[in-house]
Write an enzyme that holds these catalytic residues in place. Structure first.
Site, PDB file in Angstrom:
ATOM      1  N   ASP A  36       1.870   8.594   8.321  1.00 45.86           N
ATOM      2  CA  ASP A  36       2.980   8.709   7.364  1.00 45.86           C
ATOM      3  C   ASP A  36       4.184   7.948   7.885  1.00 45.86           C
ATOM      4  OD1 ASP A  36       4.841   9.405   5.528  1.00 45.86           O
ATOM      5  OD2 ASP A  36       4.709  11.570   5.829  1.00 45.86           O
ATOM      6  N   ASP A  41       9.285  -2.014   3.274  1.00 45.89           N
ATOM      7  CA  ASP A  41       9.924  -3.276   3.658  1.00 45.89           C
ATOM      8  C   ASP A  41       9.454  -4.410   2.750  1.00 45.89           C
ATOM      9  OD1 ASP A  41      11.354  -5.163   5.342  1.00 45.89           O
ATOM     10  OD2 ASP A  41      11.167  -3.667   6.936  1.00 45.89           O
ATOM     11  N   LYS A  64       5.839   5.962   5.678  1.00 43.04           N
ATOM     12  CA  LYS A  64       6.613   5.676   4.450  1.00 43.04           C
ATOM     13  C   LYS A  64       7.153   4.251   4.477  1.00 43.04           C
ATOM     14  CE  LYS A  64       7.782  10.462   3.502  1.00 43.04           C
ATOM     15  NZ  LYS A  64       7.409  11.098   4.798  1.00 43.04           N
TER      16      LYS A  64
HETATM   17  O1  C5P Z   1       6.894  21.040   7.611  1.00 47.37           O
HETATM   18  P1  C5P Z   1       6.555  20.733   6.179  1.00 47.37           P
HETATM   19  O2  C5P Z   1       5.370  21.498   5.663  1.00 47.37           O
HETATM   20  O3  C5P Z   1       7.735  20.793   5.252  1.00 47.37           O
HETATM   21  O4  C5P Z   1       6.081  19.196   6.250  1.00 47.37           O
HETATM   22  C1  C5P Z   1       5.966  18.362   5.138  1.00 47.37           C
HETATM   23  C2  C5P Z   1       5.514  16.989   5.595  1.00 47.37           C
HETATM   24  O5  C5P Z   1       5.380  16.128   4.487  1.00 47.37           O
HETATM   25  C3  C5P Z   1       6.469  16.298   6.547  1.00 47.37           C
HETATM   26  O6  C5P Z   1       5.670  15.507   7.434  1.00 47.37           O
HETATM   27  C4  C5P Z   1       7.298  15.395   5.654  1.00 47.37           C
HETATM   28  O7  C5P Z   1       7.764  14.261   6.342  1.00 47.37           O
HETATM   29  C5  C5P Z   1       6.257  14.999   4.623  1.00 47.37           C
HETATM   30  N1  C5P Z   1       6.709  14.574   3.308  1.00 47.37           N
HETATM   31  C6  C5P Z   1       7.523  15.359   2.486  1.00 47.37           C
HETATM   32  N2  C5P Z   1       7.877  14.888   1.243  1.00 47.37           N
HETATM   33  C7  C5P Z   1       7.392  13.721   0.801  1.00 47.37           C
HETATM   34  C8  C5P Z   1       6.550  12.953   1.606  1.00 47.37           C
HETATM   35  C9  C5P Z   1       6.216  13.426   2.853  1.00 47.37           C
HETATM   36  O8  C5P Z   1       7.905  16.467   2.877  1.00 47.37           O
HETATM   37  N3  C5P Z   1       7.612  13.316  -0.425  1.00 47.37           N
END
Ligand code: C5P
EC number: 4.1.1.23
Length: 217
Positions: free
Chosen positions: A59, A64, A61
């Protein structure tokens, strides 16, 4: 029944390996992002894969220009089974990543490209939400493998999944961000993933927490 993806955002290698090994019985896929890679190195992806035999999605994201996205994708997919990129940067930037994944596929190495449509946090409502349907449409046009859509907003999750109808959905927001799993389960199917991070890795017993989520799914 959607699958369980562990967001392994810890900052210590031995903790990461311990948690991923302990929970691997219940986890279908592991998501590794900047926190763990920056605290260790890119090789952590390979080491977690070796210890758990699970698919690992990176991940980053990625957001660029096409030439830089291509370099990041090449380095990342050398280790990871898939990569998460941003869609808001536009079609050419995402296409650059898809092209790298295609090269791997041509030599029999399947790599997934997963594109963020709308993020799960509050701030995503300001700028991402108004354009997220267009981003999801682009996901369909580009035929990306998957999209990221928010479990914190099940109505939006449903809309985005419908728009990007060929892509599977990976959805963060259940657990620490307060998303309602029962509502999310009404939307997601067996090709999709519920992402859980802190509610598993910060639990005093990550294995039990992963088991609980797997059972709830
Ligand atoms: O700890 P938690 O369950 O909130 O983790 C959610 C994960 O999903 C984290 O790694 C966060 O960076 C990722 N994420 C997010 N929202 C998005 C994309 C990825 O929370 N839209």
């Amino acid at each position: 029944m959607p699958k369980l993806m562990l967001a392994l955002d810890v900052l210590d290698e031995s903790e990461a390996i311990k948690i991923s090994e302990e929970t691997s019985e219940y986890v279908d896929c592991i998501k590794i992002g900047y926190p763990l890679v920056l605290a260790t190195d890119l090789g952590i992806i390979k080491r977690i894969k070796e210890k758990t035999n699970k698919e690992v999605i990176c991940d980053f994201k990625v957001a660029d220009i096409p030439a830089t996205n291509e370099k990041i994708a090449r380095l990342t997919l050398n280790y990871a089974d898939g990569i998460i990129c941003q869609g808001f940067v536009g079609l050419d930037s995402v296409k650059a990543i898809i092209n790298v994944a295609e090269e791997y596929k041509q030599v029999g190495n399947s790599k997934k490209v997963i594109m963020v449509t709308e993020m799960s946090h509050e701030g995503a409502k300001s700028f991402m939400q108004p354009i997220a349907n267009e981003i999801a449409k682009m996901a369909g046009k580009l035929n990306v493998d998957g999209i990221v859509a928010p479990s914190t907003r099940p109505t939006r999750l449903k809309e985005l999944k419908e728009i990007a109808n060929n892509a599977f959905v990976i959805s963060p927001g259940v657990g620490a961000q307060g998303g309602d799993l029962q509502e999310v389960l009404k939307v997601l199917d067996e090709n999709d993933y519920v992402i859980v991070g802190r509610a598993i890795y910060l639990n005093e017993n990550p294995k039990e927490s992963a088991k609980k989520y797997k059972e709830l799914l």
